[in-house]
Motif scaffolding. Structure first.
Motif, PDB file in Angstrom:
ATOM      1  N   ALA A  85      64.450  48.603  16.934  1.00 42.66           N
ATOM      2  CA  ALA A  85      65.262  49.360  17.897  1.00 42.66           C
ATOM      3  C   ALA A  85      65.400  48.518  19.152  1.00 42.66           C
ATOM      4  CB  ALA A  85      64.623  50.708  18.213  1.00 42.66           C
ATOM      5  N   TYR A  86      66.629  48.372  19.632  1.00 38.05           N
ATOM      6  CA  TYR A  86      66.908  47.522  20.785  1.00 38.05           C
ATOM      7  C   TYR A  86      67.617  48.326  21.861  1.00 38.05           C
ATOM      8  CZ  TYR A  86      65.338  43.505  18.189  1.00 38.05           C
ATOM      9  OH  TYR A  86      64.543  42.621  17.499  1.00 38.05           O
ATOM     10  N   GLY A  87      67.214  48.077  23.110  1.00 29.72           N
ATOM     11  CA  GLY A  87      67.782  48.798  24.236  1.00 29.72           C
ATOM     12  C   GLY A  87      67.111  48.370  25.522  1.00 29.72           C
ATOM     13  N   PRO A  88      67.093  49.227  26.551  1.00 31.96           N
ATOM     14  CA  PRO A  88      66.444  48.885  27.816  1.00 31.96           C
ATOM     15  C   PRO A  88      64.936  48.715  27.653  1.00 31.96           C
ATOM     16  CG  PRO A  88      67.961  50.725  28.106  1.00 31.96           C
ATOM     17  CD  PRO A  88      67.826  50.505  26.627  1.00 31.96           C
ATOM     18  N   HIS A  89      64.369  47.796  28.403  1.00 29.86           N
ATOM     19  CA  HIS A  89      62.921  47.581  28.410  1.00 29.86           C
ATOM     20  C   HIS A  89      62.235  48.875  28.855  1.00 29.86           C
ATOM     21  CE1 HIS A  89      58.977  46.006  29.533  1.00 29.86           C
ATOM     22  NE2 HIS A  89      59.275  44.888  28.906  1.00 29.86           N
ATOM     23  N   LEU A  95      66.367  45.247  32.090  1.00 28.69           N
ATOM     24  CA  LEU A  95      66.220  44.175  31.114  1.00 28.69           C
ATOM     25  C   LEU A  95      66.276  44.752  29.700  1.00 28.69           C
ATOM     26  CD1 LEU A  95      63.242  42.186  32.691  1.00 28.69           C
ATOM     27  CD2 LEU A  95      65.670  41.642  32.867  1.00 28.69           C
ATOM     28  N   GLY A  96      66.661  43.910  28.742  1.00 27.91           N
ATOM     29  CA  GLY A  96      66.676  44.336  27.349  1.00 27.91           C
ATOM     30  C   GLY A  96      65.334  44.084  26.683  1.00 27.91           C
ATOM     31  N   ALA A  97      65.075  44.808  25.619  1.00 31.19           N
ATOM     32  CA  ALA A  97      63.853  44.621  24.838  1.00 31.19           C
ATOM     33  C   ALA A  97      64.099  45.102  23.418  1.00 31.19           C
ATOM     34  CB  ALA A  97      62.678  45.368  25.460  1.00 31.19           C
ATOM     35  N   GLY A  98      63.278  44.599  22.515  1.00 39.75           N
ATOM     36  CA  GLY A  98      63.384  45.011  21.120  1.00 39.75           C
ATOM     37  C   GLY A  98      62.030  45.392  20.560  1.00 39.75           C
ATOM     38  N   HIS A 116      53.269  46.551  15.109  1.00 40.86           N
ATOM     39  CA  HIS A 116      54.504  46.463  15.887  1.00 40.86           C
ATOM     40  C   HIS A 116      54.447  45.276  16.839  1.00 40.86           C
ATOM     41  CE1 HIS A 116      51.968  48.389  18.948  1.00 40.86           C
ATOM     42  NE2 HIS A 116      52.844  47.908  19.832  1.00 40.86           N
ATOM     43  N   ILE A 117      55.615  44.935  17.350  1.00 36.88           N
ATOM     44  CA  ILE A 117      55.726  43.870  18.333  1.00 36.88           C
ATOM     45  C   ILE A 117      56.887  44.222  19.268  1.00 36.88           C
ATOM     46  CG2 ILE A 117      57.315  42.423  16.990  1.00 36.88           C
ATOM     47  CD1 ILE A 117      55.731  39.981  18.008  1.00 36.88           C
ATOM     48  N   LEU A 118      56.719  43.914  20.547  1.00 34.20           N
ATOM     49  CA  LEU A 118      57.777  44.136  21.529  1.00 34.20           C
ATOM     50  C   LEU A 118      58.317  42.784  21.951  1.00 34.20           C
ATOM     51  CD1 LEU A 118      59.298  46.217  23.346  1.00 34.20           C
ATOM     52  CD2 LEU A 118      57.599  45.704  25.122  1.00 34.20           C
ATOM     53  N   ASP A 119      59.594  42.547  21.676  1.00 28.23           N
ATOM     54  CA  ASP A 119      60.253  41.312  22.092  1.00 28.23           C
ATOM     55  C   ASP A 119      60.895  41.550  23.447  1.00 28.23           C
ATOM     56  OD1 ASP A 119      61.569  38.958  22.441  1.00 28.23           O
ATOM     57  OD2 ASP A 119      62.874  39.134  20.692  1.00 28.23           O
ATOM     58  N   GLU A 120      60.384  40.874  24.459  1.00 30.71           N
ATOM     59  CA  GLU A 120      60.889  41.064  25.820  1.00 30.71           C
ATOM     60  C   GLU A 120      62.006  40.087  26.171  1.00 30.71           C
ATOM     61  OE1 GLU A 120      57.294  43.009  28.263  1.00 30.71           O
ATOM     62  OE2 GLU A 120      57.016  40.858  27.865  1.00 30.71           O
ATOM     63  N   ARG A 121      62.375  39.228  25.229  1.00 27.53           N
ATOM     64  CA  ARG A 121      63.476  38.287  25.455  1.00 27.53           C
ATOM     65  C   ARG A 121      64.395  38.250  24.233  1.00 27.53           C
ATOM     66  NH1 ARG A 121      61.323  32.648  27.582  1.00 27.53           N
ATOM     67  NH2 ARG A 121      63.568  32.445  27.986  1.00 27.53           N
ATOM     68  N   PRO A 122      64.885  39.403  23.820  1.00 27.95           N
ATOM     69  CA  PRO A 122      65.733  39.426  22.620  1.00 27.95           C
ATOM     70  C   PRO A 122      67.116  38.849  22.892  1.00 27.95           C
ATOM     71  CG  PRO A 122      65.775  41.565  23.657  1.00 27.95           C
ATOM     72  CD  PRO A 122      64.795  40.729  24.447  1.00 27.95           C
ATOM     73  N   VAL A 123      67.775  38.424  21.828  1.00 25.04           N
ATOM     74  CA  VAL A 123      69.200  38.095  21.925  1.00 25.04           C
ATOM     75  C   VAL A 123      69.933  39.390  21.599  1.00 25.04           C
ATOM     76  CG1 VAL A 123      71.081  36.675  21.060  1.00 25.04           C
ATOM     77  CG2 VAL A 123      68.807  35.690  21.330  1.00 25.04           C
ATOM     78  N   LEU A 196      71.403  37.621  10.700  1.00 25.08           N
ATOM     79  CA  LEU A 196      72.467  37.148  11.590  1.00 25.08           C
ATOM     80  C   LEU A 196      71.991  36.968  13.026  1.00 25.08           C
ATOM     81  CD1 LEU A 196      75.375  39.421  10.308  1.00 25.08           C
ATOM     82  CD2 LEU A 196      74.868  37.053   9.649  1.00 25.08           C
ATOM     83  N   ASN A 197      70.723  37.228  13.275  1.00 25.98           N
ATOM     84  CA  ASN A 197      70.155  37.167  14.612  1.00 25.98           C
ATOM     85  C   ASN A 197      68.887  36.319  14.554  1.00 25.98           C
ATOM     86  OD1 ASN A 197      68.570  37.953  17.012  1.00 25.98           O
ATOM     87  ND2 ASN A 197      70.183  39.459  17.342  1.00 25.98           N
ATOM     88  N   PRO A 198      68.999  35.009  14.809  1.00 26.61           N
ATOM     89  CA  PRO A 198      67.842  34.118  14.665  1.00 26.61           C
ATOM     90  C   PRO A 198      66.634  34.527  15.508  1.00 26.61           C
ATOM     91  CG  PRO A 198      69.861  32.837  14.832  1.00 26.61           C
ATOM     92  CD  PRO A 198      70.235  34.254  15.127  1.00 26.61           C
ATOM     93  N   ARG A 199      66.883  35.030  16.706  1.00 25.37           N
ATOM     94  CA  ARG A 199      65.767  35.455  17.554  1.00 25.37           C
ATOM     95  C   ARG A 199      65.023  36.625  16.919  1.00 25.37           C
ATOM     96  NH1 ARG A 199      61.965  34.222  21.465  1.00 25.37           N
ATOM     97  NH2 ARG A 199      61.220  36.201  22.322  1.00 25.37           N
TER      98      ARG A 199
END
Length: 283
Positions: A85-89, A95-98, A116-123, A196-199
Motif C-alpha cells: 500500500a502506497y500513500g502519505p508517510h 512525503l510518500g511511503a510504501g 513487513h517493511i516500510l519504504d520511506e523512499r519509494p518511487v 514494473l517498479n524496480p524500487r
C-alpha cells in the motif's frame, strides 16, 4: 509439513508480477526453498493499484487471501504472498511511503507468520500533464523507462494506459487521452506492480530477508519457527522533562503457536526522546 519443521522444499509464491525474483534467491539461500509460481494466477482479482478492482480488505487480509488461492492452485501446504500500500508517510504526510507485508501461510494448521517493511523512499509519484519540460523532468526523476508509467484522465478509470515504457507509446497515449476527453486533466503516474517498479522489487528483496530472519528465529518456549517482533511498547521518556512520549521504549516479540512473549529493548539503542517529539515540551 508444519512451520515447526522448515525442511519442506517446495513452497508456492502467489504472484503474477514476478515477485519470485525478489523472494526466491533469498529463501533458496537461507532455507533451501524452491518457490513455485502457479500457472495463470490472477492476483488482480483481489484488487488493483489503478482502482478498476477495489481491494475488499486490508493489505494483510489480501495477502493471506492470495496465499490461500496459491496453495489451493498448487496443492502445496506452505504459501507465501505479499501486498503493498502506497500513500502519505504515516508520520510525515507531505512525503510518500510504501508499506509492504509478506505472509507465510501453513494450510495444515491455519497458522500465519507475518513480516513487513516500510519504504520511506519509494518511487511513487505523479504529475498532471502541462508542458513537455515538466514531463521530461518527471520522467528523469522516476528513471523512466526502467520505471514504467500509467496515463489516465484524472478521476476516471474507464480509459487507462498501463505499463508504458517507451516514448512512442507515451506519445500515443497522450494523443488518445487528449482526443477522447478534451479539456480534462491528464494524470501521469508511476506504475506500481512489482515487475514494473524496480524500487518496489528492491524493497521486496529486503522484505524477503526480514521474513527469512523471522523464520529462522525459534520460540524459546516451544521451538516453533517465526518468533519475532509483533508489537511495540510506547512511552520513551523525553530527554527534557522526563514525560513519556508516544515513541516506542521497546519491542514485544511473540510466538504465534504458544503465545510466549518477550520484551526487547529498542534496536537502535535510543534511551530518551528528543524534546521536539514530546507532547509536553512541544505541544
Amino acid at each position: 509439513m508444519t512451520l515447526t519443521d522448515l525442511t519442506v522444499r517446495k513452497v508456492v509464491v502467489a504472484t503474477m508480477y514476478g515477485k519470485e525474483r525478489a523472494f526466491g534467491p533469498v529463501l533458496a539461500k537461507r532455507l533451501g526453498w524452491d518457490l513455485v509460481v502457479p500457472d495463470g494466477f490472477d492476483t488482480d482479482a483481489l484488487g488493483t493499484f489503478t482502482g478498476e478492482v477495489p481491494r475488499s480488505g486490508t493489505i494483510e487480509e489480501t495477502a493471506i487471501a492470495k496465499a490461500r488461492l496459491g496453495a489451493a492452485e498448487t496443492g502445496l501446504s506452505l504459501a507465501i504472498a505479499s501486498e503493498g500500500a502506497y500513500g502519505p508517510h504515516p508520520h510525515f504526510p507531505f512525503l510518500g511511503a510504501g508499506l509492504e507485508i509478506a505472509v507465510l501461510l501453513d494450510t495444515h494448521t491455519g497458522r500465519v507468520i507475518r513480516e513487513h517493511i516500510l519504504d520511506e523512499r519509494p518511487v511513487y509519484d505523479h504529475i498532471t500533464y502541462g508542458s513537455q519540460t515538466e514531463l521530461d523532468s518527471f520522467l528523469d526523476r522516476i528513471r523512466f523507462p526502467q520505471q514504467t508509467v500509467i496515463l489516465r484522465n484524472q478521476g476516471k478509470t474507464d480509459k487507462i494506459f498501463k505499463g508504458i515504457q517507451d516514448r512512442d507509446s507515451l506519445g500515443t497515449a497522450l494523443i488518445a487521452l487528449s482526443k477522447s476527453s478534451a479539456g480534462e486533466t491528464i494524470l501521469i503516474q508511476t506504475d506500481m506492480p512489482a515487475h514494473l517498479n524496480p524500487r518496489r522489487m528492491e524493497s521486496l528483496g529486503l522484505l524477503a530477508e526480514k521474513l527469512a530472519d523471522r523464520l529462522t528465529c525459534k520460540c524459546p518456549a516451544c521451538d516453533a519457527a517465526g518468533f519475532g517482533l509483533t508489537d511495540t511498547r510506547k512511552g520513551l521518556r523525553c530527554a527534557g522533562c522526563g514525560h513519556p512520549t508516544r515513541l516506542a521504549v521497546g519491542e514485544i516479540w511473540s510466538c504465534t503457536v504458544c503465545s510466549h512473549l518477550s520484551h526487547q529493548p529498542r534496536r537502535d539503542g535510543l534511551a530518551e526522546a528528543d524534546p521536539g517529539q514530546c507532547e509536553r515540551c512541544n505541544p
